[in-house]
Design an enzyme around this catalytic site. Structure first.
Site, PDB file in Angstrom:
ATOM      1  N   ASN A 128       0.876  -1.027  -0.077  1.00  0.00           N
ATOM      2  CA  ASN A 128      -0.068   0.081  -0.020  1.00  0.00           C
ATOM      3  C   ASN A 128       1.034   1.367   0.043  1.00  0.00           C
ATOM      4  OD1 ASN A 128      -3.076   0.736   0.163  1.00  0.00           O
ATOM      5  ND2 ASN A 128      -2.428   1.676   2.133  1.00  0.00           N
ATOM      6  N   ILE A 171      -5.468   4.487  -7.533  1.00  0.00           N
ATOM      7  CA  ILE A 171      -5.309   3.196  -7.105  1.00  0.00           C
ATOM      8  C   ILE A 171      -5.499   3.541  -5.619  1.00  0.00           C
ATOM      9  CG2 ILE A 171      -3.901   1.283  -6.310  1.00  0.00           C
ATOM     10  CD1 ILE A 171      -2.466   1.283  -8.921  1.00  0.00           C
ATOM     11  N   PRO A 172      -6.736   3.534  -4.936  1.00  0.00           N
ATOM     12  CA  PRO A 172      -7.244   4.339  -3.698  1.00  0.00           C
ATOM     13  C   PRO A 172      -6.459   3.799  -2.631  1.00  0.00           C
ATOM     14  CG  PRO A 172      -8.997   2.911  -4.456  1.00  0.00           C
ATOM     15  CD  PRO A 172      -7.712   2.763  -5.717  1.00  0.00           C
ATOM     16  N   CYS A 173      -5.230   3.854  -2.341  1.00  0.00           N
ATOM     17  CA  CYS A 173      -4.749   3.223  -1.048  1.00  0.00           C
ATOM     18  C   CYS A 173      -5.003   4.156   0.071  1.00  0.00           C
ATOM     19  CB  CYS A 173      -3.002   3.438  -1.253  1.00  0.00           C
ATOM     20  SG  CYS A 173      -2.532   4.975  -1.786  1.00  0.00           S
ATOM     21  N   HIS A 174      -5.872   5.462  -0.249  1.00  0.00           N
ATOM     22  CA  HIS A 174      -6.148   6.052   1.058  1.00  0.00           C
ATOM     23  C   HIS A 174      -7.182   5.627   1.526  1.00  0.00           C
ATOM     24  CE1 HIS A 174      -8.551   7.407  -2.607  1.00  0.00           C
ATOM     25  NE2 HIS A 174      -9.353   7.734  -1.870  1.00  0.00           N
TER      26      HIS A 174
END
EC number: 2.1.1.63
Length: 158
Positions: A115, A124-127
């Site tokens: 991540n 790429i929604p690592c949040h």
């Protein structure tokens, strides 16, 4: 490799990619010096669609991106990044939930590392990944940006 720097509500964003797709999205806020490799070529036209979609995202008009992506990483990292893309807009998952979803239930620390190494933030929604206690945990670009993105999505769901 092509690049462009676009403005956003959270400061300048560096986009980089080639014909294979978008390879990097980096936040430049707070960085004193930006080092762009000498062989990269500035190309605003190449990133026009990515910039348009990011503007729509920040305006609350876009919940999922439709861009050609080409992140570089290990097979494990790519499996984590694929799982991140399946987290719905406005929702969160824990590192452990991601580990379970990719069939590696004990690899939650490795999921956290993958991540952290996500080269294409936001898209790429690592949040959207949080600690098992529900708290915001590490975000390579800073917890203030992670919190901003999560609140943006939460507010646009209402």
């Amino acid at each position: 490799m092509y690049y462009d720097i676009i403005e956003s509500p959270i400061g300048p964003i560096l986009l980089a990619g080639n014909e294979k797709g978008l390879k990097h999205l980096d936040f430049l806020k707070g960085k004193k010096r930006i080092e762009i490799p000498a062989d990269w070529i500035e190309n605003k036209k190449f990133f026009r669609e990515a910039a348009r979609q990011l503007e729509a995202y920040f305006s609350g008009k876009l919940e999922s991106f439709d861009l050609k992506l080409a992140p570089e990483g290990t097979d494990f990292q790519k499996s984590v990044w694929k799982a991140l893309c399946e987290i719905p807009y406005g929702e969160t998952r824990t590192y452990k939930e991601i580990a379970v979803s990719i069939g590696k239930p004990r690899a939650y620390r490795a999921v956290g590392l993958a991540n952290n190494r996500n080269p294409i933030a936001i898209i790429i929604p690592c949040h959207r990944v949080i600690g098992s206690d529900g708290k915001l945990t590490g975000y390579a670009s800073g917890l203030d940006i992670k919190e901003f993105l999560l609140k943006l999505e939460e507010n646009n769901l209402r």
